[in-house]
Motif scaffolding. Structure first.
Motif, PDB file in Angstrom:
ATOM      1  N   HIS A 186       0.826  -1.201   0.000  1.00 43.69           N
ATOM      2  CA  HIS A 186       0.000   0.000   0.000  1.00 43.69           C
ATOM      3  C   HIS A 186       0.859   1.250   0.000  1.00 43.69           C
ATOM      4  O   HIS A 186       0.586   2.203  -0.727  1.00 43.69           O
ATOM      5  CB  HIS A 186      -0.953   0.005   1.188  1.00 43.69           C
ATOM      6  CG  HIS A 186      -1.901   1.157   1.174  1.00 43.69           C
ATOM      7  ND1 HIS A 186      -1.586   2.373   1.737  1.00 43.69           N
ATOM      8  CD2 HIS A 186      -3.132   1.290   0.644  1.00 43.69           C
ATOM      9  CE1 HIS A 186      -2.595   3.201   1.556  1.00 43.69           C
ATOM     10  NE2 HIS A 186      -3.547   2.569   0.898  1.00 43.69           N
ATOM     11  N   CYS A 187       1.879   1.255   0.805  1.00 44.40           N
ATOM     12  CA  CYS A 187       2.766   2.410   0.888  1.00 44.40           C
ATOM     13  C   CYS A 187       3.498   2.635  -0.429  1.00 44.40           C
ATOM     14  O   CYS A 187       3.673   3.772  -0.856  1.00 44.40           O
ATOM     15  CB  CYS A 187       3.756   2.208   2.026  1.00 44.40           C
ATOM     16  SG  CYS A 187       4.833   3.610   2.326  1.00 44.40           S
ATOM     17  N   ALA A 188       3.899   1.573  -1.084  1.00 46.06           N
ATOM     18  CA  ALA A 188       4.675   1.695  -2.313  1.00 46.06           C
ATOM     19  C   ALA A 188       3.868   2.299  -3.454  1.00 46.06           C
ATOM     20  O   ALA A 188       4.435   2.983  -4.317  1.00 46.06           O
ATOM     21  CB  ALA A 188       5.219   0.337  -2.723  1.00 46.06           C
ATOM     22  N   VAL A 189       2.563   2.081  -3.476  1.00 43.62           N
ATOM     23  CA  VAL A 189       1.768   2.570  -4.605  1.00 43.62           C
ATOM     24  C   VAL A 189       1.176   3.957  -4.363  1.00 43.62           C
ATOM     25  O   VAL A 189       0.523   4.500  -5.251  1.00 43.62           O
ATOM     26  CB  VAL A 189       0.632   1.574  -4.972  1.00 43.62           C
ATOM     27  CG1 VAL A 189       1.212   0.239  -5.379  1.00 43.62           C
ATOM     28  CG2 VAL A 189      -0.350   1.424  -3.848  1.00 43.62           C
ATOM     29  N   GLN A 190       1.420   4.540  -3.210  1.00 38.91           N
ATOM     30  CA  GLN A 190       0.878   5.874  -2.913  1.00 38.91           C
ATOM     31  C   GLN A 190       1.789   6.966  -3.465  1.00 38.91           C
ATOM     32  O   GLN A 190       2.985   6.769  -3.646  1.00 38.91           O
ATOM     33  CB  GLN A 190       0.710   6.066  -1.398  1.00 38.91           C
ATOM     34  CG  GLN A 190      -0.245   5.092  -0.761  1.00 38.91           C
ATOM     35  CD  GLN A 190      -1.595   5.063  -1.419  1.00 38.91           C
ATOM     36  OE1 GLN A 190      -2.192   6.101  -1.677  1.00 38.91           O
ATOM     37  NE2 GLN A 190      -2.083   3.874  -1.699  1.00 38.91           N
ATOM     38  N   LYS A 191       1.188   8.121  -3.684  1.00 43.08           N
ATOM     39  CA  LYS A 191       1.959   9.280  -4.138  1.00 43.08           C
ATOM     40  C   LYS A 191       2.707   9.886  -2.946  1.00 43.08           C
ATOM     41  O   LYS A 191       2.159   9.966  -1.853  1.00 43.08           O
ATOM     42  CB  LYS A 191       1.017  10.329  -4.724  1.00 43.08           C
ATOM     43  CG  LYS A 191       0.259   9.858  -5.931  1.00 43.08           C
ATOM     44  CD  LYS A 191      -0.734  10.894  -6.369  1.00 43.08           C
ATOM     45  CE  LYS A 191      -1.597  10.335  -7.485  1.00 43.08           C
ATOM     46  NZ  LYS A 191      -2.701  11.233  -7.816  1.00 43.08           N
ATOM     47  N   PRO A 192       3.945  10.311  -3.146  1.00 48.82           N
ATOM     48  CA  PRO A 192       4.705  10.901  -2.033  1.00 48.82           C
ATOM     49  C   PRO A 192       4.061  12.164  -1.463  1.00 48.82           C
ATOM     50  O   PRO A 192       4.196  12.454  -0.275  1.00 48.82           O
ATOM     51  CB  PRO A 192       6.061  11.225  -2.655  1.00 48.82           C
ATOM     52  CG  PRO A 192       6.159  10.368  -3.857  1.00 48.82           C
ATOM     53  CD  PRO A 192       4.763  10.149  -4.343  1.00 48.82           C
ATOM     54  N   ASP A 193       3.352  12.908  -2.285  1.00 47.21           N
ATOM     55  CA  ASP A 193       2.708  14.138  -1.808  1.00 47.21           C
ATOM     56  C   ASP A 193       1.607  13.868  -0.801  1.00 47.21           C
ATOM     57  O   ASP A 193       1.298  14.725   0.028  1.00 47.21           O
ATOM     58  CB  ASP A 193       2.125  14.919  -2.990  1.00 47.21           C
ATOM     59  CG  ASP A 193       3.204  15.372  -3.959  1.00 47.21           C
ATOM     60  OD1 ASP A 193       4.369  15.474  -3.523  1.00 47.21           O
ATOM     61  OD2 ASP A 193       2.884  15.621  -5.135  1.00 47.21           O
ATOM     62  N   ALA A 194       0.999  12.695  -0.874  1.00 48.13           N
ATOM     63  CA  ALA A 194      -0.083  12.364   0.050  1.00 48.13           C
ATOM     64  C   ALA A 194       0.435  12.287   1.486  1.00 48.13           C
ATOM     65  O   ALA A 194      -0.278  12.644   2.426  1.00 48.13           O
ATOM     66  CB  ALA A 194      -0.734  11.044  -0.352  1.00 48.13           C
ATOM     67  N   GLY A 245      -5.610   8.276   6.867  1.00 52.02           N
ATOM     68  CA  GLY A 245      -5.404   9.691   6.563  1.00 52.02           C
ATOM     69  C   GLY A 245      -5.312   9.945   5.069  1.00 52.02           C
ATOM     70  O   GLY A 245      -5.866  10.905   4.548  1.00 52.02           O
ATOM     71  N   ILE A 246      -4.598   9.066   4.371  1.00 49.82           N
ATOM     72  CA  ILE A 246      -4.480   9.196   2.925  1.00 49.82           C
ATOM     73  C   ILE A 246      -5.836   8.979   2.261  1.00 49.82           C
ATOM     74  O   ILE A 246      -6.218   9.681   1.333  1.00 49.82           O
ATOM     75  CB  ILE A 246      -3.420   8.214   2.376  1.00 49.82           C
ATOM     76  CG1 ILE A 246      -2.026   8.636   2.841  1.00 49.82           C
ATOM     77  CG2 ILE A 246      -3.470   8.127   0.856  1.00 49.82           C
ATOM     78  CD1 ILE A 246      -0.943   7.652   2.529  1.00 49.82           C
ATOM     79  N   LYS A 247      -6.572   8.026   2.781  1.00 52.69           N
ATOM     80  CA  LYS A 247      -7.905   7.759   2.232  1.00 52.69           C
ATOM     81  C   LYS A 247      -8.847   8.940   2.464  1.00 52.69           C
ATOM     82  O   LYS A 247      -9.650   9.292   1.608  1.00 52.69           O
ATOM     83  CB  LYS A 247      -8.490   6.500   2.867  1.00 52.69           C
ATOM     84  CG  LYS A 247      -9.762   6.011   2.175  1.00 52.69           C
ATOM     85  CD  LYS A 247     -10.529   5.012   3.003  1.00 52.69           C
ATOM     86  CE  LYS A 247     -10.096   3.629   2.963  1.00 52.69           C
ATOM     87  NZ  LYS A 247     -10.980   2.701   3.663  1.00 52.69           N
ATOM     88  N   ASP A 248      -8.729   9.587   3.616  1.00 46.98           N
ATOM     89  CA  ASP A 248      -9.596  10.716   3.946  1.00 46.98           C
ATOM     90  C   ASP A 248      -9.364  11.932   3.047  1.00 46.98           C
ATOM     91  O   ASP A 248     -10.299  12.660   2.729  1.00 46.98           O
ATOM     92  CB  ASP A 248      -9.423  11.133   5.402  1.00 46.98           C
ATOM     93  CG  ASP A 248     -10.054  10.149   6.373  1.00 46.98           C
ATOM     94  OD1 ASP A 248     -10.873   9.316   5.931  1.00 46.98           O
ATOM     95  OD2 ASP A 248      -9.712  10.209   7.574  1.00 46.98           O
ATOM     96  N   ILE A 249      -8.112  12.141   2.651  1.00 47.29           N
ATOM     97  CA  ILE A 249      -7.841  13.290   1.773  1.00 47.29           C
ATOM     98  C   ILE A 249      -8.069  12.957   0.304  1.00 47.29           C
ATOM     99  O   ILE A 249      -7.940  13.823  -0.553  1.00 47.29           O
ATOM    100  CB  ILE A 249      -6.416  13.843   1.975  1.00 47.29           C
ATOM    101  CG1 ILE A 249      -5.367  12.819   1.547  1.00 47.29           C
ATOM    102  CG2 ILE A 249      -6.205  14.330   3.366  1.00 47.29           C
ATOM    103  CD1 ILE A 249      -3.995  13.402   1.375  1.00 47.29           C
ATOM    104  N   GLY A 250      -8.391  11.717   0.019  1.00 44.47           N
ATOM    105  CA  GLY A 250      -8.660  11.326  -1.354  1.00 44.47           C
ATOM    106  C   GLY A 250      -7.416  11.024  -2.158  1.00 44.47           C
ATOM    107  O   GLY A 250      -7.452  10.987  -3.370  1.00 44.47           O
ATOM    108  N   GLY A 251      -6.304  10.758  -1.477  1.00 50.97           N
ATOM    109  CA  GLY A 251      -5.054  10.482  -2.183  1.00 50.97           C
ATOM    110  C   GLY A 251      -4.775   9.012  -2.413  1.00 50.97           C
ATOM    111  O   GLY A 251      -3.771   8.665  -2.988  1.00 50.97           O
TER     112      GLY A 251
END
Length: 105
Positions: free
Chosen positions: A35-43, A96-102
């Motif tokens: 999950h961490c690997a596929v997220q954007k760094p800005d999130a 937190g990432i899910k809440d901001i839509g990232g």
């Protein structure tokens, strides 16, 4: 004599619990790393937590320690550390990432 019959059963239950803990730690750590690997760094910056690279490092080290000492050694303590690191990521950072839509998924 019947009180001695319970001792082997207790060791079997203990071994089963240790196996569940270590495989659970490995599975949770792997899920968190993917999950961490596929997220954007800005999130990560947007929610005010550690950077993506730091989280990947924490999760990778906890996965490696759980694998080395949990499966091949006898230190199940590292499995508990891996569970704690993965749960902090999944329950705090992921939400937190899910809440901001990232989130990508």
């Amino acid at each position: 004599m019947p009180e001695f019959a319970a001792a082997p059963f207790a060791f079997e239950v203990r071994s089963l619990v240790e196996v569940v803990i270590i495989y659970g730690a490995l599975l949770l750590s792997l899920i968190a790393m993917v999950h961490c690997a596929v997220q954007k760094p800005d999130a990560f910056n947007a929610i005010g937590t550690l950077t993506k690279g730091t989280w990947l490092g924490i999760l990778a080290i906890s996965f490696a320690l759980a694998t080395l000492f949990g499966l091949f050694g006898g230190a199940r303590f590292f499995g508990l550390i891996a569970i704690a690191a993965a749960l902090v990521y999944l329950l705090d950072v992921r939400t937190g990432i899910k809440d901001i839509g990232g989130s990508t998924y």
